[in-house]
Write a protein that holds these residues in place. Sequence first.
Motif, PDB file in Angstrom:
ATOM      1  N   LYS A 214       0.736  -1.013  -0.138  1.00 51.49           N
ATOM      2  CA  LYS A 214       0.204   0.141   0.270  1.00 51.49           C
ATOM      3  C   LYS A 214       1.352   1.261  -0.154  1.00 51.49           C
ATOM      4  O   LYS A 214       1.646   1.241   0.294  1.00 51.49           O
ATOM      5  N   ASP A 215       0.477   2.378  -0.899  1.00 48.52           N
ATOM      6  CA  ASP A 215       1.272   3.545  -1.147  1.00 48.52           C
ATOM      7  C   ASP A 215       3.017   3.580  -1.131  1.00 48.52           C
ATOM      8  O   ASP A 215       3.362   4.333  -0.820  1.00 48.52           O
ATOM      9  N   ILE A 234      -0.651  -5.695  -7.609  1.00 46.22           N
ATOM     10  CA  ILE A 234      -0.716  -4.766  -6.384  1.00 46.22           C
ATOM     11  C   ILE A 234      -0.338  -3.331  -7.684  1.00 46.22           C
ATOM     12  O   ILE A 234      -0.610  -2.182  -6.627  1.00 46.22           O
ATOM     13  N   LEU A 235      -1.463  -3.444  -8.074  1.00 45.31           N
ATOM     14  CA  LEU A 235      -1.521  -2.072  -9.238  1.00 45.31           C
ATOM     15  C   LEU A 235      -2.923  -1.212  -8.300  1.00 45.31           C
ATOM     16  O   LEU A 235      -2.288  -0.024  -8.868  1.00 45.31           O
ATOM     17  N   GLY A 236      -3.339  -1.585  -8.083  1.00 43.51           N
ATOM     18  CA  GLY A 236      -3.932  -0.575  -6.888  1.00 43.51           C
ATOM     19  C   GLY A 236      -3.942  -0.728  -5.563  1.00 43.51           C
ATOM     20  O   GLY A 236      -4.357   0.133  -4.738  1.00 43.51           O
ATOM     21  N   ARG A 237      -3.325  -1.086  -5.550  1.00 44.45           N
ATOM     22  CA  ARG A 237      -2.277  -0.618  -4.363  1.00 44.45           C
ATOM     23  C   ARG A 237      -0.796  -0.186  -4.318  1.00 44.45           C
ATOM     24  O   ARG A 237      -0.250   0.692  -3.244  1.00 44.45           O
ATOM     25  N   ALA A 238       0.284  -0.358  -4.889  1.00 47.27           N
ATOM     26  CA  ALA A 238       1.004   0.533  -5.238  1.00 47.27           C
ATOM     27  C   ALA A 238       1.070   1.656  -5.181  1.00 47.27           C
ATOM     28  O   ALA A 238       0.743   2.213  -6.066  1.00 47.27           O
ATOM     29  N   SER A 239       1.865   3.154  -5.208  1.00 48.20           N
ATOM     30  CA  SER A 239       1.946   4.141  -5.297  1.00 48.20           C
ATOM     31  C   SER A 239       2.290   4.778  -6.931  1.00 48.20           C
ATOM     32  O   SER A 239       2.091   5.205  -7.447  1.00 48.20           O
ATOM     33  N   ARG A 240       3.094   4.045  -7.685  1.00 42.96           N
ATOM     34  CA  ARG A 240       3.740   3.887  -8.780  1.00 42.96           C
ATOM     35  C   ARG A 240       4.757   2.493  -8.887  1.00 42.96           C
ATOM     36  O   ARG A 240       5.660   1.857  -7.874  1.00 42.96           O
ATOM     37  N   GLN A 308      14.122  10.101   2.926  1.00 45.63           N
ATOM     38  CA  GLN A 308      15.039   8.922   2.532  1.00 45.63           C
ATOM     39  C   GLN A 308      14.417   7.310   3.077  1.00 45.63           C
ATOM     40  O   GLN A 308      15.051   6.104   2.684  1.00 45.63           O
ATOM     41  N   THR A 309      13.371   7.665   3.560  1.00 48.86           N
ATOM     42  CA  THR A 309      12.899   6.306   4.762  1.00 48.86           C
ATOM     43  C   THR A 309      11.216   5.877   4.302  1.00 48.86           C
ATOM     44  O   THR A 309      10.867   7.002   3.938  1.00 48.86           O
ATOM     45  N   SER A 310      10.884   4.788   4.181  1.00 45.20           N
ATOM     46  CA  SER A 310       9.423   4.470   3.574  1.00 45.20           C
ATOM     47  C   SER A 310       8.585   5.166   5.199  1.00 45.20           C
ATOM     48  O   SER A 310       8.985   5.374   5.776  1.00 45.20           O
ATOM     49  N   LYS A 311       7.321   4.569   4.683  1.00 45.12           N
ATOM     50  CA  LYS A 311       6.263   4.710   5.510  1.00 45.12           C
ATOM     51  C   LYS A 311       6.505   3.930   7.151  1.00 45.12           C
ATOM     52  O   LYS A 311       5.718   3.976   8.606  1.00 45.12           O
ATOM     53  N   GLU A 312       7.622   2.827   6.566  1.00 45.26           N
ATOM     54  CA  GLU A 312       7.648   1.924   7.332  1.00 45.26           C
ATOM     55  C   GLU A 312       8.717   2.012   8.277  1.00 45.26           C
ATOM     56  O   GLU A 312       8.939   1.127   9.537  1.00 45.26           O
ATOM     57  N   GLN A 352      13.867   8.546  -8.980  1.00 48.70           N
ATOM     58  CA  GLN A 352      13.415   8.404  -7.622  1.00 48.70           C
ATOM     59  C   GLN A 352      13.377   7.406  -6.977  1.00 48.70           C
ATOM     60  O   GLN A 352      13.807   6.349  -7.354  1.00 48.70           O
ATOM     61  N   PRO A 353      13.696   7.126  -5.481  1.00 49.81           N
ATOM     62  CA  PRO A 353      13.469   5.698  -4.659  1.00 49.81           C
ATOM     63  C   PRO A 353      12.053   5.304  -5.090  1.00 49.81           C
ATOM     64  O   PRO A 353      11.569   5.979  -5.062  1.00 49.81           O
ATOM     65  N   TYR A 354      12.782   4.009  -4.071  1.00 47.54           N
ATOM     66  CA  TYR A 354      11.874   2.743  -3.961  1.00 47.54           C
ATOM     67  C   TYR A 354      11.730   2.562  -2.839  1.00 47.54           C
ATOM     68  O   TYR A 354      12.596   2.335  -1.885  1.00 47.54           O
ATOM     69  N   ASP A 355      10.169   1.839  -2.193  1.00 52.26           N
ATOM     70  CA  ASP A 355      10.552   1.066  -0.738  1.00 52.26           C
ATOM     71  C   ASP A 355      10.991  -0.054  -1.471  1.00 52.26           C
ATOM     72  O   ASP A 355      11.267  -0.753  -0.403  1.00 52.26           O
TER      73      ASP A 355
END
Length: 692
Positions: A214-215, A234-240, A308-312, A352-355
């Motif tokens: 998610k996001d 995951i198309l409906g959950r990932a941001s990109r 530089q950090t994800s939401k988790e 851009q960075p990736y989670d």
Amino acid sequence: MSVIQPLLRLLCVLSLVLGGSGSGSGLHGHNSSVSHEYCVLGAGPAGLQMGYFLSRSQRDYIILERNTGPGSFFQIYPRHRKLISINKIYTGRRNKEFNLRHDWNSLLSDRPDLLFQRISQELYPSADDFPRYLSMFVKELGLKVKYGADIGRIKASDSNGNQGYILTDQNGVSYQCSVLLVSTGLWVPQQVDFLGSDLVEGYESIPTDPEEFKDQAVLILGKGNSAFETAQSILGRASRIHLYSPSPVRLAWQTHYVGDLRAVNNELLDTYQLKSLDGLVEGRLEDIAIVRREKDGGRRRKAKKRSQTSKEGKEQLYLTLTELLDQNGNNISKVTGQNLPGFHTDNFSLRQPYDRVIRCLGFRFNFSIFDGSARPAQSSGARGRLPGVTAWYEGRGTPNMFVLGTAAHSRDYRMSAGGFIHGFRYTVRAVHKILEQRYHNIAWPATKLPLSQLQSWILRRVNEASGPYQMFGVLGDIILLRGSYCEYLEEFPLQALPQLSALSGRPLTDHGLLVLVMQYGLNRTDTLGPGRAESEWTKAWRSNFLHPVLYYYNSLPTEKDMRQRPVGWPLPRPEAVHHMVEDFLTEWDQPISHSQPLRRFLEHCLQTDLRPFYAESCFLLSLTSRTPPLFCRQGYLRKRGIVGNSHLRQHAREAGLMADHQGDVTPGDDTSVSEYLKHAGAAVVSTMNFDL
């Protein structure tokens, strides 16, 4: 005491005896050795298909499976549980052979009810259904499968002066076999070694719950079906979602290769082309590095600040190029902005960075269980992921070891369907026929046909046969000409044509041979654009979609001829070639466009008149000609005439062409032709205009 001790000894003996018998992993005791003529390694679809043929021919065989049930690959893959193999149940036909053209999951058997549709009626079924189908196949056919036999080592041995094989499982049990049939499939994940590959998640272990993405920004390495399947989930959950690989995406409906991207998985193409944050990028995997960036802010240009950090709370990952790292190229723990492509090219696509970064690069064959004496060579194609095999699927450098199923796909990689169930079920059948000839002196099955019935037989095959239809360009029908008759061999491996006599047990004569192949055209066209199909039979050679092609040879092509064949051709240049024009309905049964051009081609090759005649015409020609047409000589003059159904015979009686008692005349000895013509009637031949 004297009674108890003998009882205890008896119980000990019984426990030893019972411990070495039964089913599953207890079929053989520890550290024992057993022998079989054929060992089939793997109880997936290819192994079970071969097991069926060996069982039907009453051979000594065993199927060895390391897991507790068949088809264990499908217990895990595809990860998101939707198969991309078509399960089209309703075709409007009752012809079982024709229906297999559109049933991509069933295995071949003499049981017309043993089809995958008993398990699922979904067009794209759940992967969970396939092991259930394979279990049903094993149980109802009584195949000999030993589960829990994890083969860890395979070595060559001498078997009566020929090379055999010894397989050893985790319990030390050895299986000695004269012929080894490897059907393990591909299950070792394909990996590429690059800096930071330890930060990448594998397709085989990623979570399948979309909520865990998610996001999140996700980078997927690969552009095959596993990559797009993962993206779609995951198309409906990932941001990109970005997909990265060396090659552009290849669409199955453009390439006609079912291993390329299928429409059932390609929703991301919409969000890419309609600019909704997802996209595809090309680049060499060996040139990249996946890194974490230090918080030093050492950037040349000011840019919008991003966390530089994800939401988790996890550090985000960047894709960079190895040439931008330090000279040693191995220090990725201290990466600054200057080591990132965006520092040098501010509009770099993947700046851009990736989670998460996920590897979806497919699978490779497991060579590690073979020691040096038994290890097959790696294929020259498919990036060495597959074992190299001969045109008859015997391992290169490993005599009496045959490779089946997906692992044998190196013979037709990216060209046909040999890596998939609806394709390799037929190549397995072809290999079994080769085994029968080589080891048991049983020639390849052949149908003996009078030349007057060859055209009808060819039309029957092109309109219903599923083997050449699925394995286009790889399996073809061979017609050995014998003068006034021919021998018809079905589904022979075309690349093994120079070895036809040795592999089939059928010698060639001076009359030559015909080869019937289904193939796509070589003209590159817009597969959905105007002019994509050819409908004019006089330009049949320009056909783009799947269509029948006949090759005529005076003599058997040689190995040199096969190597020097034109690019894209399945066979060398023949003395004569005939394309049957592609048909929108895949029904090659029309008198003007299909039947008459075919007859003229056959007449040219055979140098004889193949026109069919009714009994009245044969009667008149027999009175007025010393040499009546071939159809009359092989039919009417042998009291056959045209073998029609009861309606046609009644029509002939009413027209005065047949006396009433002639309806009881039994057709000739060749019941296979007669049975076919009973169903075909005279429809194929009676509507022709013979003046064209």
